[in-house]
Enzyme design. Structure first.
Site, PDB file in Angstrom:
ATOM      1  N   SER A 187      62.302  47.331  75.708  1.00 34.57           N
ATOM      2  CA  SER A 187      61.790  46.357  74.757  1.00 34.57           C
ATOM      3  C   SER A 187      61.099  45.207  75.478  1.00 34.57           C
ATOM      4  O   SER A 187      60.165  45.419  76.236  1.00 34.57           O
ATOM      5  CB  SER A 187      62.926  45.870  73.855  1.00 34.57           C
ATOM      6  OG  SER A 187      62.427  45.072  72.813  1.00 34.57           O
ATOM      7  N   ASP A 235      55.555  43.244  71.266  1.00 33.52           N
ATOM      8  CA  ASP A 235      56.290  43.427  72.521  1.00 33.52           C
ATOM      9  C   ASP A 235      55.961  44.797  73.134  1.00 33.52           C
ATOM     10  O   ASP A 235      55.224  45.588  72.535  1.00 33.52           O
ATOM     11  CB  ASP A 235      57.788  43.229  72.295  1.00 33.52           C
ATOM     12  CG  ASP A 235      58.430  44.319  71.456  1.00 33.52           C
ATOM     13  OD1 ASP A 235      57.696  45.086  70.808  1.00 33.52           O
ATOM     14  OD2 ASP A 235      59.660  44.422  71.446  1.00 33.52           O
TER      15      ASP A 235
END
Length: 573
Positions: free
Chosen positions: A148, A298
């Site tokens: 992530s 992201d």
């Protein structure tokens, strides 16, 4: 674990089945006898709220071919136990991080070695597309290699079940039990290439079409919205520009310096759209060209950050709660205008997110379901409601949102599309997303949230975090900023205590190490250790009425001052 125990554990990596390169690196750790040895071996890496995530390197507490191989072997064993007479399929995706592609192939090798077909994406893809692919391709599970928004030295491993959602009880605990029972010498790395299929374009096209179908609502003049988009060196560059073009958003400006996928994330200190600095290049470009909206995602494209024009025409960043509120209101309104609301719909949010979501849903007579932190729990709500209730949308404060039920994880691709759709709709009506947010505050109350994350690394840090939670349980706050604490929600004991009357009631959610204080004036303070990072997080939510939108600045200042007082009172500054 004692120093001697850690050393003995490390020495087990100096012989087969570990390869010569791994043995050499472990020997160096032993020879140096420093903290890196302890951090690498003091525990086995565990599944948290977002799967398994950690620093890459050798050791049981590091991401490497053996820890991922062990996790995959355990998953394969569990799949065979659960579906004993089935031809099994697992979809595998990976992001832009260092080693993600090679580690994904190793994971695929273990899958095929265990007589399970592996459907491996040809190149990096977004996490939401992996979730979509699991159901689209009729898979029994899915795996994505990603960390992530963590720093460059991290990587990770998330497992999805056949419904496209991340694993939840009972599967998660049973998979962990299987993984724990696997010795490293029992990992089968001998691939059966006949069971490997490379996937890509066909899934891309299906996912992009579904994204446009769920994220748009026939808004005209989309080509008049000026958009700045940045992928922050991540995977969203594979999908977002395409879906925007498919939907008719033509005035899209991509931040070129951040367009190329790069696991070093060279232009940002952190590739996290929650942090204003990550979007600075995008907002600078937006100011230069006069853009209406800025969006950044992201690395694995499940979170998004948004900047919009305020009443002074300056770009301001929305937090995750604000974005979620605007999106939820817009979606429900579209369902209402289309005549699709019949009392069998719901939206979803989490225990640490804003209470504004529930207020918005109530105004349309739509049910709000509240679950633990993490989109796997929202996906679980959808699974439980299948055939009885329809999911409209939902999200959490950490900049994630999910539109509809075509995937079952947070999805920055479709959420980006939806944000642009809302902005275009507002522009057609001489409004902005910011004005729409103020209208929600005026109608339901001005809710302001704030998050503090305290980083506590390593074994000592984990102990400090544990002690902080113990102290807050054993000596609960009695007052917060002068308002009596009425309720203490302890999700680990599954008990809500009325601190004013002593009455206790059960909390009907899975156990989780979370505490929430709620005062008589509606203030909410939550504390929880992160499931994926060495952090303890404190969430603050305060609110006041907003009589008219012109008073927003004044009310915002009052709420900011209130949060500041609470932080000082709790000695967190």
């Amino acid at each position: 674990m004692s120093t001697q125990q850690i050393l003995e554990k490390a020495k087990q990596w100096l012989v087969a089945p570990f390869d010569a390169t791994t043995q050499e690196k472990v020997q160096k750790l032993i020879d140096n006898n420093d903290n890196n040895l302890t951090e690498s071996f003091y525990k086995d890496m565990e599944f948290g709220t977002g799967g398994m995530r950690g620093i890459m390197g050798v050791g049981t507490n590091r991401i490497n071919q053996y820890t991922l191989g062990r996790a995959t072997q355990g998953l394969a064993n569990y799949l065979h136990q659960t579906f004993p007479d089935k031809e099994l399929k697992v979809a595998i995706a990976f992001d832009c991080r260092h080693n993600s592609k090679s580690l994904a192939k190793i994971v695929a090798d273990v899958i095929t070695a265990n007589n399970i077909r592996a459907l491996l994406f040809e190149d990096l893809r977004t996490t939401p597309e992996l979730s979509f692919a699991v159901r689209h391709l009729g898979c029994d599970a899915g795996i994505v290699l990603t960390a992530s928004h963590n720093p460059p030295e991290y990587n990770g491993y998330k497992v999805y079940w056949n419904d496209g959602g991340q694993i939840v009880p009972p599967h998660d605990k049973k998979i962990i039990e299987e993984v724990s029972s696997v010795n490293f010498d029992k990992i089968n790395f001998k691939a059966n290439e006949n069971l490997l299929s490379i996937i890509g374009k066909e899934v891309d096209e299906a996912f992009n079409k579904a994204s446009v179908a769920n994220g748009t609502f026939n808004t005209p003049n989309r080509n008049k919205l000026k958009i700045v988009f940045t992928s922050l060196h991540g995977t969203s560059i594979m999908s977002v520009p395409k879906v925007l073009k498919m939907a008719g958003f033509k005035d899209v400006h991509i931040v070129k310096e951040q367009e190329k996928p790069d696991g070093d994330f060279p232009t940002v200190a952190s590739p996290n759209p929650e942090e204003p600095a990550a979007l600075k290049m995008a907002t600078d470009l937006a100011e230069k060209i006069g853009a209406d909206i800025v969006i950044g995602t992201d690395p694995d494209s499940d979170r998004l950050g948004i900047a919009v024009r305020n009443l002074e025409n300056k770009l301001v960043l929305l937090n995750g709660n604000q974005t979620m509120a605007v999106m939820t209101d817009y979606l429900i309104k579209q369902w209402h205008e289309d005549g699709r609301l019949n009392g069998n719909q719901f939206v979803a949010t989490t225990i640490v997110s804003t209470n504004l979501i529930e207020k918005i849903a109530q105004s349309y007579n739509v049910v709000t379901k509240i679950c633990l932190t993490g989109f796997k729990w929202i996906a679980d709500l959808i699974r439980e409601a299948e055939g009885e209730q329809e999911f409209i949308g939902g999200g959490e404060e950490s900049f994630g949102y999910m539109v509809g039920d075509f995937i079952r994880d947070k999805d920055a691709v479709t959420a980006t599309l939806l944000a642009c759709e809302i902005a275009a709709h507002a522009k057609n009506n001489n409004s902005t997303i910011y004005k729409e947010l103020l209208n929600l505050y005026s109608k339901h109350g001005y809710y302001k949230e704030y998050l503090i994350s305290l980083t506590k690394k390593g074994m000592d840090g984990a102990q400090q975090i544990s002690q902080m939670m113990v102290d807050m349980r054993n000596s609960p706050l009695k007052n917060i900023d002068g308002s009596p604490v009425e309720f203490l929600f302890d999700y680990e004991s599954s008990i809500c205590t009325n601190l004013l009357t002593g009455e206790k009631t059960a909390i009907d959610l899975p156990k989780s190490n979370v505490l929430i204080y709620q005062t008589k004036d509606g203030t909410k303070v939550a504390a929880r250790p992160s499931g994926t990072e060495p952090k303890i997080k404190f969430y603050f939510s305060v609110n006041l009425p907003l009589e008219k939108t012109e008073d927003a600045t004044i009310v915002d200042k009052l709420l900011t001052q209130k949060i500041d007082r609470i932080i000082k009172e709790m000695q967190l500054n």
